[in-house]
Structures are given as C-alpha cells and as structure tokens.
Write a protein that holds these residues in place. Structure first.
Motif, PDB file in Angstrom:
ATOM      1  N   PRO A  12       1.356  -1.445  -0.253  1.00  0.00           N
ATOM      2  CA  PRO A  12      -0.280   0.207  -0.259  1.00  0.00           C
ATOM      3  C   PRO A  12       1.004   1.104   0.153  1.00  0.00           C
ATOM      4  O   PRO A  12       0.429   2.544  -0.742  1.00  0.00           O
ATOM      5  N   PHE A  13       1.602   0.986   0.605  1.00  0.00           N
ATOM      6  CA  PHE A  13       2.501   2.729   0.372  1.00  0.00           C
ATOM      7  C   PHE A  13       4.011   2.206  -0.411  1.00  0.00           C
ATOM      8  O   PHE A  13       5.097   2.715   0.042  1.00  0.00           O
ATOM      9  N   ASN A  14       4.633   1.326  -1.344  1.00  0.00           N
ATOM     10  CA  ASN A  14       5.513   1.492  -1.855  1.00  0.00           C
ATOM     11  C   ASN A  14       5.860   2.924  -2.553  1.00  0.00           C
ATOM     12  O   ASN A  14       4.787   4.107  -3.153  1.00  0.00           O
ATOM     13  N   LEU A  15       7.090   3.350  -2.485  1.00  0.00           N
ATOM     14  CA  LEU A  15       7.127   4.928  -2.620  1.00  0.00           C
ATOM     15  C   LEU A  15       7.345   4.905  -4.205  1.00  0.00           C
ATOM     16  O   LEU A  15       7.224   6.125  -5.340  1.00  0.00           O
ATOM     17  N   THR A  16       7.464   4.157  -5.784  1.00  0.00           N
ATOM     18  CA  THR A  16       6.939   4.204  -6.382  1.00  0.00           C
ATOM     19  C   THR A  16       5.689   4.933  -7.265  1.00  0.00           C
ATOM     20  O   THR A  16       4.948   3.326  -6.441  1.00  0.00           O
ATOM     21  N   MET A 222      -0.616  11.334  14.073  1.00  0.00           N
ATOM     22  CA  MET A 222       0.651  11.053  14.576  1.00  0.00           C
ATOM     23  C   MET A 222       1.541  11.361  12.960  1.00  0.00           C
ATOM     24  O   MET A 222       2.460  11.780  12.658  1.00  0.00           O
ATOM     25  N   VAL A 223       0.970  10.093  12.271  1.00  0.00           N
ATOM     26  CA  VAL A 223       1.625  10.478  10.663  1.00  0.00           C
ATOM     27  C   VAL A 223       1.600  12.138  10.582  1.00  0.00           C
ATOM     28  O   VAL A 223       2.334  11.600   9.341  1.00  0.00           O
ATOM     29  N   TYR A 224       0.341  12.804  10.260  1.00  0.00           N
ATOM     30  CA  TYR A 224       0.480  14.071   9.728  1.00  0.00           C
ATOM     31  C   TYR A 224       1.219  15.167  10.062  1.00  0.00           C
ATOM     32  O   TYR A 224       1.784  15.524   9.583  1.00  0.00           O
ATOM     33  N   ILE A 237       6.538   6.300   6.559  1.00  0.00           N
ATOM     34  CA  ILE A 237       6.256   6.490   7.566  1.00  0.00           C
ATOM     35  C   ILE A 237       5.599   5.318   7.664  1.00  0.00           C
ATOM     36  O   ILE A 237       5.373   4.329   8.716  1.00  0.00           O
ATOM     37  N   CYS A 238       4.517   5.016   7.049  1.00  0.00           N
ATOM     38  CA  CYS A 238       3.289   4.173   6.866  1.00  0.00           C
ATOM     39  C   CYS A 238       3.875   2.632   6.639  1.00  0.00           C
ATOM     40  O   CYS A 238       4.103   1.630   7.566  1.00  0.00           O
ATOM     41  N   ASP A 239       4.581   2.614   5.808  1.00  0.00           N
ATOM     42  CA  ASP A 239       5.425   1.168   5.459  1.00  0.00           C
ATOM     43  C   ASP A 239       6.154   0.483   6.402  1.00  0.00           C
ATOM     44  O   ASP A 239       6.496  -0.120   7.002  1.00  0.00           O
ATOM     45  N   ASN A 240       7.094   1.844   7.172  1.00  0.00           N
ATOM     46  CA  ASN A 240       8.034   1.389   8.169  1.00  0.00           C
ATOM     47  C   ASN A 240       7.232   1.005   9.718  1.00  0.00           C
ATOM     48  O   ASN A 240       7.694   0.153  10.051  1.00  0.00           O
ATOM     49  N   ILE A 257       3.312   1.467  18.179  1.00  0.00           N
ATOM     50  CA  ILE A 257       3.932   1.625  16.731  1.00  0.00           C
ATOM     51  C   ILE A 257       4.920   2.380  16.469  1.00  0.00           C
ATOM     52  O   ILE A 257       5.573   2.565  16.207  1.00  0.00           O
ATOM     53  N   LEU A 258       3.833   3.484  15.862  1.00  0.00           N
ATOM     54  CA  LEU A 258       3.994   5.242  15.390  1.00  0.00           C
ATOM     55  C   LEU A 258       5.584   5.743  16.087  1.00  0.00           C
ATOM     56  O   LEU A 258       6.647   6.153  15.294  1.00  0.00           O
ATOM     57  N   ARG A 259       5.700   5.660  17.326  1.00  0.00           N
ATOM     58  CA  ARG A 259       6.937   6.218  17.381  1.00  0.00           C
ATOM     59  C   ARG A 259       8.144   5.618  18.096  1.00  0.00           C
ATOM     60  O   ARG A 259       8.921   6.441  17.936  1.00  0.00           O
TER      61      ARG A 259
END
Length: 279
Positions: A12-16, A222-224, A237-240, A257-259
């Motif tokens: 879902p969060f591929n950088l391509t 937190m993502v925002y 950040i979401c991929d990680n 997890i986000l932290r």
C-alpha cells in the motif's frame, strides 16, 4: 514482506508512483484537471510545481493513464542535458526516425512530424519532470518549441514539472518570454490533516480490497504530525510502521508502533517535537 500478514494484495505504501493509488485530494485533482484541460485545448505551456515528494510524478502518471490513443507523449526525466541532447531525446521518445545533425535540422524533423500528427487529428505532448534542473539556456530552447504552431493552435503541448526552484528560475529576466507563454501554472501544496488520514485509508483500502481497520486514529494523527501532509513522507512512515507491526505481530498499528518508528527516523528530533501532543 508484511503484505501476507496483513492480507494486502500489493504494497500500500510503495514509493514508486502508481496511478492506481492516485488520491483525489482537492489540490491533486485540480492539478490533474488543469493538465487535461491544457492538453485538450492545446494551450501550449503548463507549469506544475511542488515540494519534494508532493505527488507531482503521481499526478503525471495518472495523467498518462487517462490520455487517449490520439495523444502522443514524450516523457523526459533526465534534465541534466544540453538543448541538442534534449531535442534528440524528444525525437527518440516519440519514436521519430531522424538523422542527426544541427539543432536546426533536428527541429525541422520534429516540426514535420508535428504537422503530420495534426493532420491526423493527433495531439503531441512533451512532459519534462524535474524541470528545475534545466539550465536557463535549455529552457529558452524549449520556449522555441512552442513557436511550432499553425495559425489557430499549438503543434506541441509542453508540461514542466518541478520543485519550487523552477518558479524562481522562470522569474529570471532572460526567461520573460517563456514566462509570458505559460498558460496554466499550478502549485501542489501538502495535504491537510484530514486529507492525510483519508490518503492513508484510501491506500489501505486499495491494497486490501476491504474497509478493515489497520491503524488507529491516534496513529494517523501522528502520521500527519510527522509528514506534515507530504505524500512521500506519509508513505515512508506508514511503510516502516507496518513493517514494525509485522515484526511484532501486531494486527493494529497504534501510537506505540508509530512512536518507535519515529524514534528510529533520521528526522527523529523534529518528528518527536511535532508528535508530542499525540503520545
């Protein structure tokens, strides 16, 4: 790696950049609509700017997927070129058989091709990504391409995509003629907090084919706070976060997890300051 664990059909969060994941925020939709309008109406010059990772290339890929068979496109991504090399790349990308020679000869061959295309009711578009890297002399040569026209319309539509430095470069006195020819100018700004949340959920839905809850609202905030609405940073950040969730076998991405991901980020100090209110 985590796709199977979470039931994703694809990452879902591929950088391509992938047009299938295009998120129709107000700004990105306006940019796409502006490009389609400029091409269909043969407006000539269009400039789209945005910060690194703002989604310019994704908008471009989405545009390409929506053009019909009567639109021929030359997409140039290598912008560290002189004017002659650029012209040769345009000819090659349009699959025009040409004989090498002076710039004037190359331009004549391109002009012949364009005239033939307009007779067939075809439209030709030149898209140059990372245009902020072009030297002023090359930008001036590109302006000369816009001189290829009939009495009623442009023979080639030119789209420049670049970082904000492109606008600064176009403000140079020597490029005033080019600047005057820009029919459409649009700047892509970052997503709002609400759009960032919708963006993440949108990509998760496409990847999973479901409305399953994978991430908490607090984690989304937190993502925002970390990304400030820049799509590439959101994806990173979401991929990680999902990779960390997979390693810890957590079915739901939460604040913890986000932290953890943010603390390991190269932007740690900045991110922690901005996310403090959510943790």
């Amino acid at each position: 790696m985590y796709n199977q664990f979470y039931g994703f059909k694809e990452s879902p969060f591929n950088l391509t950049p992938n047009s299938r994941f295009f998120f129709s925020s107000q700004k990105h939709t306006e940019a796409l609509d502006s490009l389609v309008y400029a091409i269909n109406e043969r407006k000539g010059f269009v400039v789209i700017t945005g910060e690194i990772g703002s989604g310019k290339t994704t908008v471009c890929r989405t545009l390409l997927s929506r053009l019909d068979r009567h639109t021929h496109v030359a997409l140039i991504t290598n912008t560290h070129l002189n004017s002659k090399d650029l012209l040769m790349m345009v000819l090659e990308d349009l699959e025009i058989e040409f004989s090498n020679g002076s710039k004037a000869k190359l331009l004549s061959q391109l002009n012949s091709y364009l005239i033939d295309q307009i007779k067939q009711d075809n439209n030709v578009v030149l898209i140059i990504d990372e245009a902020q890297n072009l030297k002023p002399a090359v930008l001036e040569e590109i302006r000369m391409l816009s001189n290829l026209e009939t009495e009623t319309e442009k023979l080639i539509q030119i789209i420049l995509l670049g970082q904000p430095e492109l606008k600064q470069k176009l403000a140079l006195t020597r490029l005033e003629q080019l600047r005057q020819r820009v029919a459409v100018y649009f700047h892509l700004s970052p997503l709002t907090e609400g759009e960032t949340i919708e963006y993440v959920l949108h990509r998760l839905k496409i990847a999973s084919g479901t409305d399953h809850e994978y991430i908490t609202m607090e984690a989304l905030q937190m993502v925002y706070a970390f990304s400030k609405g820049v799509p590439r940073l959101i994806n990173q950040i979401c991929d990680n976060a999902f990779l960390t969730g997979y390693v810890s076998e957590s079915p739901l991405i939460d604040q913890r997890i986000l932290r953890e991901v943010i603390e390991e980020s190269p932007m740690e100090k900045f991110a922690l300051k901005k996310t403090r209110e959510y943790v």
